[in-house]
Motif scaffolding. Structure first.
Motif, PDB file in Angstrom:
ATOM      1  N   CYS A   1      63.428   8.333  66.015  1.00 19.26           N
ATOM      2  CA  CYS A   1      61.974   8.192  66.156  1.00 19.26           C
ATOM      3  C   CYS A   1      61.633   7.021  67.080  1.00 19.26           C
ATOM      4  O   CYS A   1      62.296   5.997  67.061  1.00 19.26           O
ATOM      5  CB  CYS A   1      61.369   7.966  64.769  1.00 19.26           C
TER       6      CYS A   1
ATOM      7  N   CYS B   1      58.691   9.834  61.895  1.00 24.13           N
ATOM      8  CA  CYS B   1      57.311  10.336  61.852  1.00 24.13           C
ATOM      9  C   CYS B   1      57.264  11.862  62.008  1.00 24.13           C
ATOM     10  O   CYS B   1      56.307  12.509  61.607  1.00 24.13           O
ATOM     11  CB  CYS B   1      56.472   9.678  62.950  1.00 24.13           C
TER      12      CYS B   1
ATOM     13  N   CYS C   1      56.663  12.391  67.112  1.00 28.42           N
ATOM     14  CA  CYS C   1      56.878  11.857  68.460  1.00 28.42           C
ATOM     15  C   CYS C   1      57.937  12.696  69.200  1.00 28.42           C
ATOM     16  O   CYS C   1      58.600  13.543  68.600  1.00 28.42           O
ATOM     17  CB  CYS C   1      57.301  10.382  68.395  1.00 28.42           C
TER      18      CYS C   1
ATOM     19  N   CYS D   1      61.444  12.519  67.674  1.00 30.40           N
ATOM     20  CA  CYS D   1      61.583  13.305  66.436  1.00 30.40           C
ATOM     21  C   CYS D   1      61.623  14.798  66.744  1.00 30.40           C
ATOM     22  O   CYS D   1      62.423  15.539  66.162  1.00 30.40           O
ATOM     23  CB  CYS D   1      60.431  13.006  65.486  1.00 30.40           C
TER      24      CYS D   1
HETATM   25 ZN    ZN Z   1      58.964   9.974  65.479  1.00 36.77          ZN
END
Ligand code: ZN
Length: 210
Positions: free
Chosen positions: A172, A180, A183, A186
């Protein structure tokens, strides 16, 4: 060994350990998530290295933090000529410790995006370090990229098969206790695990039947 908190560098470190006694080098540049630094620290301890050194580069910024400059469509996480900076530090560390190889976890998916992970770039860098250091020349210093021919999902599959502690990795771009899952880091992680057919131990929906 250049070690971030990501899956690629952890996998490269585990592979390097088959041949070398490794030292790890982690760069703390502006914008890197604290969680990624922590992940690198835990990974180095888990896999085992002679020494884990942290290099603080608070003035080295990501493109997103440099207003008004167009970097030709490169992602906001791009750091101007980052690998020439990182590998120069690594070569200095290699000279100090009389190492014979620098190892990076770049994969094939990085190459079309970033010019400073190309084979030509690394071949020239290797030459430059040998030219600039009698010690590195005598050690026949090499820059190794054991994942250079692999796509990201192939790295995930390899990591899973050789026992990389995936639970300790961090992909992340934000800091926090958990990923999260929104993003680009991710999303790329999710896509790679899905394509690899590997269960991500960090995925929030792990175990749920949908
Ligand atoms: Zn993330």
């Amino acid at each position: 060994m250049l070690l971030s908190g990501g899956i690629d560098s952890a996998t490269a470190l585990l592979l390097a350990k088959e041949t070398y006694s490794a030292r790890a080098l982690t760069f703390e540049y502006r914008g890197i998530a604290d969680s990624e630094i922590q992940s690198a620290r835990e990974m180095a301890a888990k896999i085992g290295v002679i020494e884990h050194r942290f290099v603080r580069l608070p003035d080295l910024r990501e493109a997103a933090d440099i207003p008004g400059i167009n970097f030709g469509g490169l992602p906001p996480t791009y750091i101007p000529l980052r690998n020439s900076v990182f590998y120069s530090f690594a070569a200095s560390y290699a000279e100090e410790t009389k190492a014979s190889a620098l190892v990076g976890g770049h994969n094939r998916d990085d190459t079309p995006v970033f010019a400073d992970v190309s084979p030509t770039f690394f071949a020239n860098l290797e030459k430059a370090f040998r030219a600039g250091s009698p010690i590195l020349r005598s050690r026949r210093l090499r820059i190794l990229r054991p994942l250079g021919r692999m796509r990201k999902h192939q790295v995930v599959r390899l990591a899973s098969s050789i026992g990389v502690p995936l639970r300790l990795t961090w992909s992340c771009h934000r800091s926090g206790r958990e990923h999260c899952w929104e993003c680009t880091g991710c999303l790329a992680r999710s896509a790679s695990f899905r394509k690899a057919g590997v269960e991500d131990p960090l995925a929030p929906d792990l175990g749920k039947v949908t």
